[in-house]
Design an enzyme around this catalytic site. Structure first.
Site, PDB file in Angstrom:
ATOM      1  N   ASP A  13       0.810  -1.222   0.000  1.00  0.00           N
ATOM      2  CA  ASP A  13       0.000   0.000   0.000  1.00  0.00           C
ATOM      3  C   ASP A  13       0.847   1.279   0.000  1.00  0.00           C
ATOM      4  OD1 ASP A  13      -2.210  -1.675   0.159  1.00  0.00           O
ATOM      5  OD2 ASP A  13      -2.196  -1.641   2.348  1.00  0.00           O
ATOM      6  N   LYS A  16       1.870   2.160  -5.154  1.00  0.00           N
ATOM      7  CA  LYS A  16       2.400   1.621  -6.416  1.00  0.00           C
ATOM      8  C   LYS A  16       1.452   1.927  -7.568  1.00  0.00           C
ATOM      9  CE  LYS A  16       2.372  -2.408  -4.421  1.00  0.00           C
ATOM     10  NZ  LYS A  16       2.085  -2.047  -3.016  1.00  0.00           N
ATOM     11  N   GLY A  40      -4.595  -4.205  -3.721  1.00  0.00           N
ATOM     12  CA  GLY A  40      -5.590  -3.175  -4.010  1.00  0.00           C
ATOM     13  C   GLY A  40      -4.843  -1.915  -4.387  1.00  0.00           C
ATOM     14  N   HIS A  41      -4.875  -1.563  -5.658  1.00  0.00           N
ATOM     15  CA  HIS A  41      -4.081  -0.433  -6.146  1.00  0.00           C
ATOM     16  C   HIS A  41      -5.004   0.724  -6.519  1.00  0.00           C
ATOM     17  CE1 HIS A  41      -0.514  -3.271  -7.249  1.00  0.00           C
ATOM     18  NE2 HIS A  41      -0.871  -3.344  -5.984  1.00  0.00           N
ATOM     19  N   GLN A 223       1.901  -6.059  -3.277  1.00  0.00           N
ATOM     20  CA  GLN A 223       2.390  -6.225  -1.906  1.00  0.00           C
ATOM     21  C   GLN A 223       3.675  -5.391  -1.698  1.00  0.00           C
ATOM     22  OE1 GLN A 223       1.351  -9.573  -3.519  1.00  0.00           O
ATOM     23  NE2 GLN A 223      -0.541  -8.675  -2.840  1.00  0.00           N
TER      24      GLN A 223
HETATM   25  P1  GDP Z   1      -0.752   0.384  -3.538  1.00  0.00           P
HETATM   26  O1  GDP Z   1      -1.367  -0.885  -3.083  1.00  0.00           O
HETATM   27  O2  GDP Z   1       0.724   0.425  -3.316  1.00  0.00           O
HETATM   28  O3  GDP Z   1      -1.105   0.746  -4.948  1.00  0.00           O
HETATM   29  O4  GDP Z   1      -1.357   1.536  -2.595  1.00  0.00           O
HETATM   30  P2  GDP Z   1      -2.915   1.686  -2.156  1.00  0.00           P
HETATM   31  O5  GDP Z   1      -3.681   2.207  -3.298  1.00  0.00           O
HETATM   32  O6  GDP Z   1      -3.388   0.463  -1.476  1.00  0.00           O
HETATM   33  O7  GDP Z   1      -2.767   2.772  -1.005  1.00  0.00           O
HETATM   34  C1  GDP Z   1      -2.154   4.009  -1.256  1.00  0.00           C
HETATM   35  C2  GDP Z   1      -3.154   5.123  -0.924  1.00  0.00           C
HETATM   36  O8  GDP Z   1      -2.470   6.349  -0.921  1.00  0.00           O
HETATM   37  C3  GDP Z   1      -4.247   5.279  -1.970  1.00  0.00           C
HETATM   38  O9  GDP Z   1      -5.413   5.692  -1.329  1.00  0.00           O
HETATM   39  C4  GDP Z   1      -3.711   6.397  -2.877  1.00  0.00           C
HETATM   40  O10 GDP Z   1      -4.745   7.109  -3.531  1.00  0.00           O
HETATM   41  C5  GDP Z   1      -3.036   7.249  -1.870  1.00  0.00           C
HETATM   42  N1  GDP Z   1      -1.887   8.056  -2.333  1.00  0.00           N
HETATM   43  C6  GDP Z   1      -0.878   7.706  -3.172  1.00  0.00           C
HETATM   44  N2  GDP Z   1       0.058   8.673  -3.192  1.00  0.00           N
HETATM   45  C7  GDP Z   1      -0.385   9.640  -2.350  1.00  0.00           C
HETATM   46  C8  GDP Z   1       0.165  10.888  -1.902  1.00  0.00           C
HETATM   47  O11 GDP Z   1       1.260  11.303  -2.263  1.00  0.00           O
HETATM   48  N3  GDP Z   1      -0.575  11.606  -1.004  1.00  0.00           N
HETATM   49  C9  GDP Z   1      -1.766  11.169  -0.528  1.00  0.00           C
HETATM   50  N4  GDP Z   1      -2.418  11.940   0.339  1.00  0.00           N
HETATM   51  N5  GDP Z   1      -2.301   9.995  -0.932  1.00  0.00           N
HETATM   52  C10 GDP Z   1      -1.609   9.242  -1.805  1.00  0.00           C
HETATM   53  P1  IMO Z   2      -0.897  -4.133  -2.267  1.00  0.00           P
HETATM   54  O1  IMO Z   2      -0.499  -4.658  -3.620  1.00  0.00           O
HETATM   55  C1  IMO Z   2      -0.931  -4.622   2.059  1.00  0.00           C
HETATM   56  C2  IMO Z   2      -0.958  -8.728   3.619  1.00  0.00           C
HETATM   57  C3  IMO Z   2      -2.210  -9.130   4.351  1.00  0.00           C
HETATM   58  C4  IMO Z   2      -1.629 -10.088   5.376  1.00  0.00           C
HETATM   59  C5  IMO Z   2      -0.526 -10.787   4.580  1.00  0.00           C
HETATM   60  C6  IMO Z   2      -0.949 -12.151   4.021  1.00  0.00           C
HETATM   61  O2  IMO Z   2      -2.186  -3.425  -2.250  1.00  0.00           O
HETATM   62  O3  IMO Z   2       0.228  -3.379  -1.636  1.00  0.00           O
HETATM   63  P2  IMO Z   2      -2.487 -12.767   1.951  1.00  0.00           P
HETATM   64  O4  IMO Z   2      -3.937 -12.475   1.666  1.00  0.00           O
HETATM   65  O5  IMO Z   2      -1.539 -12.229   0.938  1.00  0.00           O
HETATM   66  O6  IMO Z   2      -2.247 -14.220   2.231  1.00  0.00           O
HETATM   67  O7  IMO Z   2      -2.199 -12.020   3.349  1.00  0.00           O
HETATM   68  O8  IMO Z   2      -0.200  -9.921   3.504  1.00  0.00           O
HETATM   69  N1  IMO Z   2      -1.166  -8.191   2.241  1.00  0.00           N
HETATM   70  C7  IMO Z   2      -1.107  -6.898   1.931  1.00  0.00           C
HETATM   71  N2  IMO Z   2      -0.939  -5.804   2.704  1.00  0.00           N
HETATM   72  N3  IMO Z   2      -1.039  -4.477   0.722  1.00  0.00           N
HETATM   73  C8  IMO Z   2      -1.171  -5.557  -0.072  1.00  0.00           C
HETATM   74  O9  IMO Z   2      -1.156  -5.478  -1.418  1.00  0.00           O
HETATM   75  C9  IMO Z   2      -1.257  -6.840   0.529  1.00  0.00           C
HETATM   76  N4  IMO Z   2      -1.418  -8.089   0.049  1.00  0.00           N
HETATM   77  C10 IMO Z   2      -1.348  -8.906   1.109  1.00  0.00           C
HETATM   78  O10 IMO Z   2      -2.842  -8.037   4.956  1.00  0.00           O
HETATM   79  O11 IMO Z   2      -0.997  -9.379   6.406  1.00  0.00           O
HETATM   80 MG    MG Z   3      -2.864  -1.549  -1.772  1.00  0.00          MG
END
Ligand code: GDP
Ligand code: IMO
Ligand code: MG
Length: 427
Positions: A13, A16, A40-41, A223
Site C-alpha cells: 500500500d 504503487k 488493491g491499487h 504487496q
Molecule cells: P498500492 O497498493 O501500493 O497501490 O497503494 P494503495 O492504493 O493500497 O494505497 C495508497 C493510498 O495512498 C491510496 O489511497 C492512494 O490514492 C493514496 N496516495 C498515493 N500517493 C499519495 C500521496 O502522495 N498523497 C496522498 N495523500 N495519498 C496518496
Molecule cells: P498491495 O499490492 C498490504 C498482507 C495481508 C496479510 C498478509 C498475508 O495493495 O500493496 P495474503 O492475503 O496475501 O495471504 O495475506 O499480507 N497483504 C497486503 N498488505 N497491501 C497488499 O497489497 C497486501 N497483500 C497482502 O494483509 O498481512
Molecule cells: Mg494496496
C-alpha cells in the site's frame, strides 16, 4: 528500451498504483507479476478513482497493453467484475491479456484461506482471505489449475475432478465442512472460460516482442518487500515474491532485461494484517496519521497500523531489491506535524543493531531508536517543483535518501496523478 520494475518497499500500500498510472503514459506494456486480488491499487486520474485488484494500473492509456503475468493467481469472478466496472466507467479493456500459465483461484482456495485462519487462532496471519495463499500452495504442490486450462473444457473437467476429490477430503475430514460439487464448480468455470478466453495468451512472448521493438515495459509490483516469504517477517508474509527478482519469474523475462528498479516508499510506515512492525504507534500520533491519511485497507477495509518511517527496514529492502531509485509517496500527510521521527536503529536485548532480523521473535523484541527532525507545518499538496518544497521537507527527504542509498526520483504530495514532483528524472 528498458524494463522498469515498480516495487513496494515496505508492507504494501505504498502507492504503487498511483506511480504506475503516472509512468504508464510513456510505456507500451504494463505487467503484474505477483500476488492476486489481495492487492488493491488505487488510481486517481481524469476517469475518476479506481481500486484495481488484478487489472494493471496502466489500463487508462489507449496505447498501453496490460498483462496479468504467469506469476499472478487470478480469481475469475473478481477479474470479470473489474473489467465490467472499468467498461461501465468508460475505460477500454481490449488491450488486457492474461498469461495462460497464471494459476486460478478456485472456490476451495477461498474456503481454505478462511478455515486455516480460524485454525491459527491468536496466531492468525491476518490474510485478506481471498484464497491467494492456498492457490500458491497448490501451484507448488502441483495441484493447480491454470488460465490455459480454461481453453480445453474436457481436460478442465478431468483435472478439476482429480483435484476436487483431494480437496473435498481436506474440506470434509480435516475441517468438517461440506464438500464442493464438481458439477457446480465446473459449470461456473466454464462460464468464466467464455468470458476470459479472448484474453488468454502466451504473454512472455508479447513482452519479448515489445522489448525487441524498443518499447518500454513496466513491471507493476504487488504487496511490499517486507511481506516477501523469504525476506519479510516470516511467517507473517504473503505467499509470492513481491521483490524485483520475483518480477523476472512472474513475468517471464530475463534479469538482464531489467534496467531500473524503483522502490515505492510511503513517507511513514503502515501495515495491515498481523506481524511485527517496530515503529507502530499505538497512540494518538498513530491515530492522527490513520485519520489524516484515511489509512484503511483498499481490499479489506481494515484499519492500517501506522508508524514513523523505518530506515532500518528501508535500507534492507533497498539492498535486497537493488533499487536504482525511489518514489516517496504521501509526503503531504506529514504536513501538520511539528516534529517527525525516523527509526535509525533497533534496540534488541540491550544491544543496538542496524539490521532487520530474520527471526520473528527477535523482530518482535526490537525497540525503535529514533532520530527527531523538524516538521515543516505547511501545505505541500499544490507543489510541483522540488525547489518549492519547504526546507524542512527537503531535509527530511535528503535524510531518507541517505538511508535508502539511491536517488529519490519522485515525490508524491497527493493521490491524483498530477500531484507528483520529479526530483531526479528516472532516465
Ligand atoms: P498500492 O497498493 O501500493 O497501490 O497503494 P494503495 O492504493 O493500497 O494505497 C495508497 C493510498 O495512498 C491510496 O489511497 C492512494 O490514492 C493514496 N496516495 C498515493 N500517493 C499519495 C500521496 O502522495 N498523497 C496522498 N495523500 N495519498 C496518496
Ligand atoms: P498491495 O499490492 C498490504 C498482507 C495481508 C496479510 C498478509 C498475508 O495493495 O500493496 P495474503 O492475503 O496475501 O495471504 O495475506 O499480507 N497483504 C497486503 N498488505 N497491501 C497488499 O497489497 C497486501 N497483500 C497482502 O494483509 O498481512
Ligand atoms: Mg494496496
Amino acid at each position: 528500451m528498458p524494463v522498469i520494475a515498480i516495487i513496494g518497499a515496505q508492507w504494501g500500500d505504498e502507492g504503487k498504483g498511483k506511480v504506475v498510472d503516472l509512468l504508464a503514459e510513456k510505456v507500451k506494456v504494463v505487467m503484474r507479476f505477483s500476488g492476486g486480488d489481495n492487492a488493491g491499487h488505487t488510481v486517481v486520474n481524469p476517469y475518476g478513482e479506481f481500486k484495481l485488484h488484478l487489472v494493471p494500473s496502466g489500463i487508462f492509456y489507449p496505447h498501453t497493453v496490460c498483462i496479468i503475468g504467469n506469476g499472478v493467481v487470478i480469481n475469475p469472478t473478481v477479474l470479470i467484475s473489474e473489467v465490467d466496472e472499468l467498461n461501465q466507467r468508460g475505460v477500454d479493456t481490449n488491450r488486457l491479456f492474461i498469461s495462460d500459465r497464471a494459476h486460478l483461484i478456485m472456490p476451495y482456495h477461498i474456503l481454505l484461506d478462511g478455515l486455516e485462519e480460524e485454525l491459527r487462532g491468536v496466531k492468525a496471519l491476518g490474510t485478506t482471505r481471498k484464497g491467494v495463499g492456498p492457490a500458491f500452495t497448490d501451484k507448488t504442490a502441483r495441484l493447480g489449475i491454470r488460465a490455459g486450462d480454461l481453453l480445453d473444457k474436457e481436460a478442465l473437467r478431468e483435472r478439476l475432478q482429480f483435484v476436487l476429490e483431494y480437496k473435498n477430503i481436506i474440506l470434509t475430514k480435516v475441517h468438517g465442512v461440506n464438500p464442493l460439487s464438481l458439477d457446480e464448480v465446473y459449470s461456473g468455470y466454464c462460464r468464466y472460460a467464455e468470458r476470459l478466453a479472448p484474453f488468454i495468451r502466451e504473454t512472455s512472448v508479447m513482452v519479448e516482442e515489445a522489448l525487441n521493438e524498443g518499447e518500454l515495459v513496466l513491471l507493476e509490483g504487488a504487496q511490499g518487500s517486507l511481506l516477501d516469504p523469504d525476506f519479510g517477517s516470516y511467517p507473517y508474509t504473503t505467499s509470492s515474491s513481491p521483490l524485483a527478482g520475483g518480477g523476472c519469474l512472474g513475468a517471464g523475462i530475463s534479469p538482464n532485461r531489467i534496467n531500473r528498479i524503483l522502490g515505492v516508499f510511503k513517507a511513514y510506515c503502515t501495515r495491515v494484517g498481523s506481524g511485527p512492525m517496530p515503529t507502530e504507534l499505538k497512540d494518538e500520533v498513530g491515530n492522527l496519521i490513520r485519520e489524516r491519511a484515511h489509512e484503511y485497507g483498499t481490499t479489506t477495509g481494515r484499519p492500517r497500523r501506522c508508524g514513523w518511517f523505518d530506515a532500518v527496514a528501508a535500507r534492507f529492502t533497498s539492498r535486497i531489491n537493488g533499487f536504482t531509485g525511489a518514489a516517496i509517496t504521501r509526503l503531504d500527510i506529514l504536513d501538520t506535524f511539528p516534529h517527525l521521527k525516523i527509526c535509525v536503529g533497533y534496540k534488541l536485548d540491550g544491544q543496538t543493531i542496524d539490521y532487520f532480523p530474520a527471526s520473528i521473535t527477535a523482530l518482535e523484541r526490537c525497540q525503535p531508536i529514533y532520530e527527531e527532525v523538524p516538521g515543516w507545518q505547511a501545505p505541500t499538496t499544490h507543489i510541483r517543483q522540488y525547489e518549492e518544497l519547504p526546507p524542512e521537507a527537503k531535509q527530511y527527504l535528503a535524510r531518507l535518501e541517505e538511508f535508502i542509498a539511491c536517488p529519490i526520483n519522485l515525490v508524491c504530495v497527493g493521490p491524483r496523478r498530477e500531484q507528483t514532483i520529479v526530483k531526479t528524472p528516472i532516465f
